[in-house]
Each structure stands twice: as C-alpha cells, then as structure tokens.
Design an enzyme around this catalytic site. Structure first.
Site, PDB file in Angstrom:
ATOM      1  N   CYS A   1     -31.883  92.669  -6.396  1.00 17.95           N
ATOM      2  CA  CYS A   1     -33.604  92.684  -6.370  1.00 17.95           C
ATOM      3  C   CYS A   1     -34.022  91.389  -5.782  1.00 17.95           C
ATOM      4  O   CYS A   1     -33.254  90.683  -5.309  1.00 17.95           O
ATOM      5  CB  CYS A   1     -34.062  92.514  -7.897  1.00 17.95           C
ATOM      6  SG  CYS A   1     -33.621  93.707  -9.051  1.00 17.95           S
TER       7      CYS A   1
ATOM      8  N   ARG B   1     -30.174  93.180   0.804  1.00 19.73           N
ATOM      9  CA  ARG B   1     -29.656  92.543  -0.472  1.00 19.73           C
ATOM     10  C   ARG B   1     -29.417  94.047  -1.173  1.00 19.73           C
ATOM     11  O   ARG B   1     -28.691  94.065  -2.248  1.00 19.73           O
ATOM     12  CB  ARG B   1     -30.587  91.922  -1.177  1.00 19.73           C
ATOM     13  CG  ARG B   1     -30.926  90.266  -0.653  1.00 19.73           C
ATOM     14  CD  ARG B   1     -32.059  89.897  -1.248  1.00 19.73           C
ATOM     15  NE  ARG B   1     -31.871  89.554  -2.780  1.00 19.73           N
ATOM     16  CZ  ARG B   1     -31.884  88.348  -3.016  1.00 19.73           C
ATOM     17  NH1 ARG B   1     -31.869  87.292  -2.195  1.00 19.73           N
ATOM     18  NH2 ARG B   1     -31.641  88.171  -4.373  1.00 19.73           N
TER      19      ARG B   1
ATOM     20  N   TRP C   1     -32.996  96.801  -7.725  1.00 25.82           N
ATOM     21  CA  TRP C   1     -31.892  97.166  -7.816  1.00 25.82           C
ATOM     22  C   TRP C   1     -31.697  97.612  -9.389  1.00 25.82           C
ATOM     23  O   TRP C   1     -31.517  96.625 -10.204  1.00 25.82           O
ATOM     24  CB  TRP C   1     -30.788  96.361  -7.176  1.00 25.82           C
ATOM     25  CG  TRP C   1     -29.369  97.006  -7.160  1.00 25.82           C
ATOM     26  CD1 TRP C   1     -28.985  97.713  -6.042  1.00 25.82           C
ATOM     27  CD2 TRP C   1     -28.399  96.835  -8.014  1.00 25.82           C
ATOM     28  NE1 TRP C   1     -27.780  97.974  -6.030  1.00 25.82           N
ATOM     29  CE2 TRP C   1     -27.128  97.322  -7.117  1.00 25.82           C
ATOM     30  CE3 TRP C   1     -28.151  96.082  -9.175  1.00 25.82           C
ATOM     31  CZ2 TRP C   1     -25.904  97.450  -8.012  1.00 25.82           C
ATOM     32  CZ3 TRP C   1     -26.878  96.065  -9.716  1.00 25.82           C
ATOM     33  CH2 TRP C   1     -25.622  96.547  -9.088  1.00 25.82           C
TER      34      TRP C   1
ATOM     35  N   ASN D   1     -36.460  89.111 -10.922  1.00 25.39           N
ATOM     36  CA  ASN D   1     -35.265  89.209 -10.550  1.00 25.39           C
ATOM     37  C   ASN D   1     -34.251  88.477 -11.938  1.00 25.39           C
ATOM     38  O   ASN D   1     -34.646  87.604 -12.273  1.00 25.39           O
ATOM     39  CB  ASN D   1     -34.744  88.346  -9.474  1.00 25.39           C
ATOM     40  CG  ASN D   1     -35.195  88.994  -8.157  1.00 25.39           C
ATOM     41  OD1 ASN D   1     -35.659  90.019  -8.096  1.00 25.39           O
ATOM     42  ND2 ASN D   1     -34.782  88.225  -7.060  1.00 25.39           N
ATOM     43  N   GLY D   2     -33.293  89.250 -12.384  1.00 26.83           N
ATOM     44  CA  GLY D   2     -32.277  88.955 -13.209  1.00 26.83           C
ATOM     45  C   GLY D   2     -32.222  89.853 -14.520  1.00 26.83           C
ATOM     46  O   GLY D   2     -32.663  90.931 -14.066  1.00 26.83           O
TER      47      GLY D   2
ATOM     48  N   GLU E   1      -8.972  92.786   2.455  1.00 28.90           N
ATOM     49  CA  GLU E   1     -10.217  92.552   3.253  1.00 28.90           C
ATOM     50  C   GLU E   1     -10.591  93.660   4.188  1.00 28.90           C
ATOM     51  O   GLU E   1     -11.504  94.164   4.246  1.00 28.90           O
ATOM     52  CB  GLU E   1     -10.245  91.225   3.814  1.00 28.90           C
ATOM     53  CG  GLU E   1     -11.469  91.087   4.552  1.00 28.90           C
ATOM     54  CD  GLU E   1     -12.967  91.145   3.712  1.00 28.90           C
ATOM     55  OE1 GLU E   1     -12.771  91.073   2.382  1.00 28.90           O
ATOM     56  OE2 GLU E   1     -13.948  91.086   4.358  1.00 28.90           O
TER      57      GLU E   1
ATOM     58  N   LYS F   1     -13.365  96.493   3.587  1.00 27.68           N
ATOM     59  CA  LYS F   1     -14.486  96.639   4.822  1.00 27.68           C
ATOM     60  C   LYS F   1     -14.434  98.242   4.799  1.00 27.68           C
ATOM     61  O   LYS F   1     -15.506  98.708   4.835  1.00 27.68           O
ATOM     62  CB  LYS F   1     -14.265  95.976   5.924  1.00 27.68           C
ATOM     63  CG  LYS F   1     -14.284  94.517   5.933  1.00 27.68           C
ATOM     64  CD  LYS F   1     -15.795  94.188   6.036  1.00 27.68           C
ATOM     65  CE  LYS F   1     -16.356  93.793   4.798  1.00 27.68           C
ATOM     66  NZ  LYS F   1     -16.047  92.701   3.959  1.00 27.68           N
TER      67      LYS F   1
ATOM     68  N   GLU G   1     -16.194  99.967   1.640  1.00 24.28           N
ATOM     69  CA  GLU G   1     -17.717  99.710   1.417  1.00 24.28           C
ATOM     70  C   GLU G   1     -18.443 100.230   2.429  1.00 24.28           C
ATOM     71  O   GLU G   1     -19.493 100.723   2.050  1.00 24.28           O
ATOM     72  CB  GLU G   1     -17.957  98.366   1.023  1.00 24.28           C
ATOM     73  CG  GLU G   1     -17.721  97.249   1.927  1.00 24.28           C
ATOM     74  CD  GLU G   1     -18.045  95.785   1.576  1.00 24.28           C
ATOM     75  OE1 GLU G   1     -18.708  95.598   0.730  1.00 24.28           O
ATOM     76  OE2 GLU G   1     -17.380  94.950   2.390  1.00 24.28           O
TER      77      GLU G   1
ATOM     78  N   HIS H   1       6.975 100.961  -4.297  1.00 23.53           N
ATOM     79  CA  HIS H   1       7.007 100.661  -5.731  1.00 23.53           C
ATOM     80  C   HIS H   1       6.224 101.541  -6.247  1.00 23.53           C
ATOM     81  O   HIS H   1       5.566 101.570  -7.496  1.00 23.53           O
ATOM     82  CB  HIS H   1       7.057  99.394  -6.321  1.00 23.53           C
ATOM     83  CG  HIS H   1       7.994  98.490  -5.914  1.00 23.53           C
ATOM     84  ND1 HIS H   1       9.105  98.702  -6.201  1.00 23.53           N
ATOM     85  CD2 HIS H   1       8.044  97.488  -4.739  1.00 23.53           C
ATOM     86  CE1 HIS H   1      10.326  97.700  -5.701  1.00 23.53           C
ATOM     87  NE2 HIS H   1       9.349  97.182  -4.828  1.00 23.53           N
TER      88      HIS H   1
ATOM     89  N   LYS I   1     -26.228  92.881  -1.586  1.00 28.08           N
ATOM     90  CA  LYS I   1     -25.508  91.930  -0.741  1.00 28.08           C
ATOM     91  C   LYS I   1     -25.389  90.677  -1.573  1.00 28.08           C
ATOM     92  O   LYS I   1     -24.173  89.709  -1.611  1.00 28.08           O
ATOM     93  CB  LYS I   1     -26.870  91.272   0.197  1.00 28.08           C
ATOM     94  CG  LYS I   1     -26.336  90.101   1.049  1.00 28.08           C
ATOM     95  CD  LYS I   1     -25.061  90.295   1.939  1.00 28.08           C
ATOM     96  CE  LYS I   1     -24.451  89.412   2.861  1.00 28.08           C
ATOM     97  NZ  LYS I   1     -23.208  89.592   3.204  1.00 28.08           N
TER      98      LYS I   1
HETATM   99  O1  M6R Z   1     -22.148  85.655  -1.925  1.00 27.17           O
HETATM  100  P1  M6R Z   1     -20.359  86.073  -2.260  1.00 27.17           P
HETATM  101  O2  M6R Z   1     -19.275  85.656  -1.184  1.00 27.17           O
HETATM  102  O3  M6R Z   1     -20.262  85.281  -3.538  1.00 27.17           O
HETATM  103  O4  M6R Z   1     -20.432  87.639  -2.527  1.00 27.17           O
HETATM  104  C1  M6R Z   1     -19.142  87.931  -3.260  1.00 27.17           C
HETATM  105  C2  M6R Z   1     -19.095  89.436  -3.238  1.00 27.17           C
HETATM  106  O5  M6R Z   1     -19.956  90.094  -3.641  1.00 27.17           O
HETATM  107  C3  M6R Z   1     -19.042  89.865  -1.464  1.00 27.17           C
HETATM  108  O6  M6R Z   1     -18.138  89.044  -0.813  1.00 27.17           O
HETATM  109  C4  M6R Z   1     -18.804  91.199  -1.257  1.00 27.17           C
HETATM  110  O7  M6R Z   1     -17.503  91.721  -1.913  1.00 27.17           O
HETATM  111  C5  M6R Z   1     -19.180  91.835   0.012  1.00 27.17           C
HETATM  112  N1  M6R Z   1     -20.061  92.989  -0.022  1.00 27.17           N
HETATM  113  C6  M6R Z   1     -17.945  92.201   0.750  1.00 27.17           C
HETATM  114  O8  M6R Z   1     -18.198  92.814   2.113  1.00 27.17           O
END
Ligand code: M6R
Length: 614
Positions: A2, A28, A80, A106-107, A487, A491, A494, A510, A609
C-alpha cells in the site's frame, strides 16, 4: 504494498499532486486506488479498482475545474489487499462521521475485529471488510474538538502497525498523520506540505524531508508540521535533504524501470564502492559499521538475515565471510529466523540485508536480535528507512531508488557491500596484504566488468528468444554461484511467470533431474572458477536427458562452451566478484524472456516492492 500520499497547500489544488504521487508509488504493487479531497462542501471521495490511470480518468470526469480549484488539501492511497477483496468499497480512503472524516492506512490493525464489535455497539456502521475502517470510526468517536488528540487516543487502542493520514471537515486546513511500523515521510515545500509512505512520491515537490519515527503523530498544514508523541509531548525531528532528484525516479528513455536499473549497475556499483576501498592498507573503509578492528576480530559468528533477493545476497555473503574471514556464517530467511527462537547473543553479529529497509519480517528479525544482545548492523538502500535506523549502524548501498519490483541493482550492490565487509573482517583477522590488494583491485574493476556483460545484451536477447516459450527452467550453480542461480530463477519466475528453480548443480541428480527433457532448458553457471569442472559434469548429465543447456561461460573458455547448446559470455573474474558479474546476464535473460512473453515487467502480478506485512 500500500502507498499513502497527502498534500496540503493554501492555494494549489491537491488533486494533481496526489495522483502524480500515487503514480510514483505504483511500483510498490497495488490493486485499487483512491483519493479524498477536503472541499468547503464536505469531503469528496473517489475510488477505483485497478490502475491509478483509471482513478485519474474518474477524477477528470467527476471533478469540475471550479471544485478542483477549491480542494487544496487531500489524501490518497494505493491498496494491496490484505483484509477483504480488492473492490472499490474496500479501497481507501475510508470515511466516518457521516462522511466528514476520511482516512488512509498502510499496515495491519491486528485487533480490528474486537474494535469493530465495540464500535458497532456504539452505533457505527461499517461498509467494508477492511481493518482500516475501524481506524476512521475510532478517530471520529474520540474527536472532542482537538483533531491530533483524537487521532492519538484512537491509535492507543490499536494493536498492529500503521502509517495513516486523516482529514476532517470539522478541522479544515489540518491533516493528521502518524506511524508505527509503516514508514511515513513529510516533505516541507514552499507553501505546501507533502506526506508519503515513500520518499519517491515527495522528491518532485521538495528534497527537504522529515522521517517520522514510530509513535510519532503530526499535525500537517500548508505551512509545515508539528510533531508529538502519542502522549501529546512535542518532539523535534531533523529535516534531512534527500539525495535523489525527481529524474532518478523516471524511466530515462528505457522501456521499463527494470531495464534502466540493470543498465545503471556500472554507475550504482561505482557509487557503492566510492571512498570505501583503502588501497594503501588493502582493506575496506566502512565507517557506518562503527566497529573497531578489535571488536571485528572478536566476532564469533555472523548471521545474515533477509528475504527474497536480499536473502540471496546474504547467501553469497556466507561464502565471502567464510572464505575471506574464517567466520562461520549462516544466512537466514527473516521470517523463519524470527519465529524459531533463534540462538543468537552478544558474540554474534546479525546483519540485516534489505533494499527497502521496511520489510516486516526483516525488521522483526532485527528487533529479535537486538533484544537478545547481538551486535546488529544493516545493509539498506533506502536512507532513513526503519531497519537502517533501528539497527543504528550499517552500510548504505547508495544504489539510488529501485522502482522495478524485481530487484536488480540492489542485489549487485548488496553483494558488493558484503564483499567489502568480508574484506575488512578478513584483513582484521587473517587475510594477507597481497590477497587484500587483489580483492580491492577486483572490486574497483567491478563497474567495468559489469559494463562488459551489458554489452552482451543483444546476444542475451537472442538466446531468450529461443527459450521464451518454455514453461519450466532450471538454474544450476555451485559454491558461491549457487545463490546466483537462485537469484536467476527468482528473476525469471517473478517477471515472466515461467516456473524456474535454482539448484546446487550437484543436487539435481538427487530428484529434480526426473523433470528434465527437451522442453526444460537448464541455465548452468560455468564461470571458470574452482568447481567449474564438476558443474561441466552436471551439464553433461542434463544433456544426456536431452535438456538444452544455456551456459554462462568465461570469455575464451571454449572447452566449457563446447558442452552447451547456447552460450552467454561473461568476463574472467575471481570467485569473489563472480556472483555480481554473472547475475547481470541472468537479469537480462529474465527481462528478455518476460518482454517476449508480453508480461508487465515492472509490476508483476501479486507482487509488491516493499513487503511491509508478515
Ligand atoms: O526490500 P527488501 O530487500 O527487504 O525486500 C526483500 C524482498 O521482498 C525482495 O528482494 C523481493 O524478493 C524482490 N521482489 C525480488 O526481486
């Protein structure tokens, strides 16, 4: 997650700055948006599910020019969904007091069900399924003439987290904002005051900002801000200058923020490294850590905590800390860590890694570590973020605002910072001057090495074209390149929605190897560093099952290339910087696959985000 924007001016209409602010927060992640404007005839609320562009259209249709000119104070929100579906009724702002009061939040209000039941008994009627609506009613119930006190009294009843902004026609010209566990920043402009959950919605107006602290409640007017504790004690908060300008949160000619941020990496790495390499003593200068060599030398164990990409950076950190500094290191997923009653104490060093510095689980893990007496530091990108402030010491990435939901430049800077910490730790313990000097030289060369990978963008796009139709992919890495494989897979999944898994190269046989066939491409990290020959063996196992292999191969290493169906070349490096250089090729690969599949790259479905809820 949010987003909140608030705008207060004597003579400038609030609508356009509010909508523009929401646009800055789109990255976000959200599913509905809304605006409430204070006008002499009452509060006007506009809400829409879907994109901010839809809300903007609605405002243009429904808000006449004359009316718009009169509304110089307002609040806005991107939601959100957590409690209740993403519908217009559940979208913020929520109203109370017969439509005289509007609030954005927010929260999460954890005790909202109990509060709602009490308020219903008092005659309040609810229209939404949200936890937020209770806040609006609570403030209205406590309003006996002083707006700020009403908000404070209401918030004292709340268990959970909040960043809020409230307006009421009973208190024209006044907006009250407050925070606990959810960030809120106030921008002090010329003749206007802006509020936002994220500084990127403020920099178009002003770079003079105040970061509220947990427990702060503030009265915001066009002329400025007065801040108090929830017990009505005035407090003063420093006005800080934001480093970022409005341009740094624009796309700068790139089709997507993600691509812009990938291409920014030579520059962001330069900024991460600047002034931090001591070539004379062959170590790193990280004054924010505030740890004298004696204290560094006495650390028994390091725990690197994070989520998602930041966790992957922490996993690479394990290899760096253990190989350069002989410090046993465990990377920990923040939510798992915080709930497992972790064994951590005064001899341990907890390092929280977080781009946003607001991730709820990472923040909770920081608090848990502080509570148990550990030495705690943070590696964050967002200056003044909650994790950075609560940890008290740490290292900023200086990577600039990362807008794309998929993290790219933050990862390379995070691993670079971890490598610099490992260098510093190593030099305080056992790393020779010669080894320190060669690591310094490699780190200094990083921007150029990454620029060389970016030159391969065209080749990578061609490889992506060949595999963009795949439904499943595997990413294999060994040793320090295993987190890079994770990673690369993250990528890919997502932003392109291709099912992708990262594995230790040796683990495939395995179990997961059962899934391999002609339709399952395998991306193998075959950099010419120790362990490569073993990974070549694993590649052969994949080829024997007819899986096509895309090799990430060191330039000139034709013997490794010969085992792959397709090759992306990266420059020769040592193992220390290999994850940083290699991941750039994987970021581009995922980007092109997602582009070719027509995905919404900067705002992938279901993702946010900054994950500020557990
Ligand atoms: O702001 P942060 O680095 O703490 O966020 C952690 C994860 O939410 C963030 O890295 C997320 O996995 C990304 N979408 C990856 O691209």
């Amino acid at each position: 997650m949010c987003g909140i924007v608030g705008f207060s001016s004597l003579d400038r209409p609030a609508c356009v700055p509010l909508v523009n602010g929401l646009r800055r927060l789109e990255y976000r992640g959200y599913d509905s948006a809304g605006v409430a404007l204070e006008s002499p005839d009452g509060i006007k609320v506009f809400k829409k599910t879907g994109k901010v562009a839809e809300l903007d259209k609605l405002l243009k249709e429904r808000l006449g020019d004359e009316e718009n000119a009169k509304c110089t104070i307002g609040i806005a929100h991107t939601r959100w969904a957590t409690h209740g579906l993403p519908t217009e009724v559940n979208a913020h702002p929520h109203v109370a007091d017969g439509g005289r009061l509007a609030l954005v939040h927010n929260g999460i209000v954890e005790n909202y069900a109990a509060l709602r039941a009490q308020l219903e008994k008092k005659g309040c009627s609810f229209v939404s399924q949200t936890d937020t609506e209770v806040l609006a009613h609570l403030v209205a119930v406590f309003d006996r003439g002083d707006f700020l006190s009403a908000v404070s009294r209401a918030l004292k009843k709340v268990e959970g987290t909040y960043g809020i902004a409230v307006i009421s026609t009973r208190h024209p010209g006044e907006m009250v904002v407050a925070r606990k566990g959810s960030s809120l920043v106030i921008g002090i402009g010329e003749g206007s005051t802006v509020v936002a959950s994220d500084v990127s919605a403020i920099v178009a107006h002003t770079r003079q900002v105040i970061y509220l602290k947990d427990g702060d409640v503030a009265r915001v007017t066009p002329g400025g801000v007065d801040i108090y504790t929830l017990d009505n004690v005035p407090v003063s908060r420093e006005v800080q200058e934001v480093e970022w300008d409005a341009e740094s949160v624009e796309k700068g000619g790139y089709e997507h923020f993600m691509l812009k941020e990938i291409f920014e990496q030579p520059e962001t790495l330069r900024n991460t490294i600047r002034g931090r390499l001591d070539k004379v003593n062959c170590t790193a200068i990280l004054s924010g850590l505030n740890l004298p060599p004696r204290e560094l030398a006495s650390i028994r164990r390091a725990v690197i905590i994070g989520c998602g990409t930041s966790l992957h950076a922490g996993m690479a950190g394990k290899y760096l800390f253990e190989s350069l500094a002989d410090i046993p290191t465990s990377p920990e997923q923040a939510a798992e860590f915080r709930y497992c009653n972790p064994i951590i104490g005064p001899d341990d060093w907890a390092i929280a890694v977080s781009q946003s510095g607001e991730t709820a689980d990472t923040l909770a893990a920081v608090r848990e570590s502080i509570g148990k007496g550990a030495l705690v530091s943070a590696i964050c990108n967002v200056v003044g973020s909650t994790i950075a402030r609560e940890a008290g010491r740490g290292v900023y990435l200086h990577a600039g605002p990362e807008i794309s939901v998929a993290s790219t430049k933050a990862f390379t800077s995070q691993v670079t910072v971890l490598a610099m910490i490992a260098l510093k730790l190593g030099r305080a313990r056992r790393l020779s001057r010669e080894d320190g000097a060669s690591i310094c030289a490699e780190l200094a060369a990083l921007p150029d090495l990454v620029a060389k990978v970016l030159e391969r963008n065209g080749d990578i796009a061609k490889v992506a074209e060949k595999y963009s139709g795949a439904s499943d992919m595997f990413f294999l890495g060994r040793g320090i390149l295993y987190p890079t494989a994770l990673e690369g897979a993250l990528k890919m999944k997502e932003i392109s929605y291709v099912h992708a898994e990262g594995y230790q190269a040796a683990e495939l046989k395995h179990g997961p190897i059962a899934l391999l066939c002609e339709e399952t491409p395998v991306v193998a990290l075959l950099n010419d560093i120790p362990g490569k020959e073993k990974t070549v063996g694993n590649v052969q196992e994949c080829r024997a099952r007819k899986a096509p292999v895309v090799g990430i191969v060191t330039e000139g290493d034709e013997s490794a290339a010969a085992h792959c169906n397709d090759v992306v070349y990266v420059p020769r490096t040592s193992a220390v910087v290999a994850p940083i250089v290699t991941v750039v090729a994987l970021q581009l690969f995922a980007y092109h696959v997602a582009r070719l599949r027509g995905c919404e790259i900067d705002q992938p479905r279901n993702l946010a985000k900054s994950v500020t809820v557990e």
